[in-house]
Design a protein around this motif. Structure first.
Motif, short mmCIF file in Angstrom:
data_model
loop_
_atom_site.label_atom_id
_atom_site.label_comp_id
_atom_site.label_asym_id
_atom_site.label_seq_id
_atom_site.Cartn_x
_atom_site.Cartn_y
_atom_site.Cartn_z
N ARG A 2 2.90 -37.01 -20.35
CA ARG A 2 1.63 -37.90 -19.96
C ARG A 2 2.11 -39.15 -19.17
O ARG A 2 1.11 -39.74 -18.54
N SER A 5 1.10 -37.89 -15.39
CA SER A 5 -0.14 -36.99 -15.19
C SER A 5 -1.00 -37.96 -14.59
O SER A 5 -1.17 -39.09 -14.58
N GLY A 6 -1.94 -36.87 -14.06
CA GLY A 6 -3.22 -37.51 -13.30
C GLY A 6 -2.82 -38.25 -12.17
O GLY A 6 -1.92 -38.14 -11.40
N GLN A 7 -3.60 -39.47 -12.02
CA GLN A 7 -3.40 -40.28 -11.11
C GLN A 7 -1.86 -41.05 -10.94
O GLN A 7 -1.76 -41.45 -10.05
N ARG A 8 -1.50 -41.40 -12.22
CA ARG A 8 -0.01 -41.78 -12.43
C ARG A 8 1.01 -41.03 -11.58
O ARG A 8 1.71 -41.53 -11.00
N ALA A 9 1.04 -39.74 -11.76
CA ALA A 9 1.64 -38.82 -11.20
C ALA A 9 1.56 -38.86 -9.57
O ALA A 9 2.41 -39.03 -9.02
N TRP A 10 0.42 -39.22 -9.15
CA TRP A 10 0.12 -39.08 -7.59
C TRP A 10 0.48 -40.53 -6.92
O TRP A 10 1.07 -40.30 -6.11
N ASP A 72 4.29 -30.35 -11.41
CA ASP A 72 2.68 -29.84 -10.73
C ASP A 72 2.86 -28.21 -10.56
O ASP A 72 1.92 -27.68 -10.88
N ASP A 76 0.84 -25.33 -12.36
CA ASP A 76 -0.12 -24.75 -11.74
C ASP A 76 0.07 -23.25 -11.82
O ASP A 76 -0.93 -22.42 -11.68
#
Length: 112
Positions: A2, A5-10, A72, A76
């Protein structure tokens, strides 16, 4: 998982990409504008505290960038949970071993 993940990963991947680009450009400028390179000059650069810390930071950024991208891709495209976990564990192991190796090499060569 976590943590990246999401915006942190980006954000983590974009930040590390920009920092790695800056490091590559600075390295190219150093190579093009500096004196010719030989073993003693590389050794002198990497065994100074600043050079060693910068080298470790570059490898940390490279590992974070690689982890986010590989994670990612695995999440996926790999559907079976067991295989997904095994691949993520192998990737993490390789990245962690590489970082440990870099630190050990810099520590042992800086001590001599």
């Amino acid at each position: 998982m976590r943590l990246f993940s999401g915006q942190r990963a980006w954000v983590a991947q974009r930040f590390t990409a920009v920092m790695l680009l800056a490091a590559v450009l600075a390295g190219l400028m150093w190579l093009l504008l500096g004196e010719p390179l030989d073993y003693t000059r590389w050794y002198a650069l990497l065994t100074t505290p600043v050079g060693a810390v910068l080298t470790v930071l570059i490898f940390v950024m490279l590992a974070v960038h690689g982890w986010v991208g590989a994670r990612d891709i695995v999440l996926d495209y790999v559907q079976p949970r067991g295989l997904r976990l095994a691949l993520l564990g192998a990737i993490l192991l390789v990245l962690a071993a590489t970082l440990i190796r870099v630190v050990l090499v810099l520590a042992t060569h800086g001590a001599t």
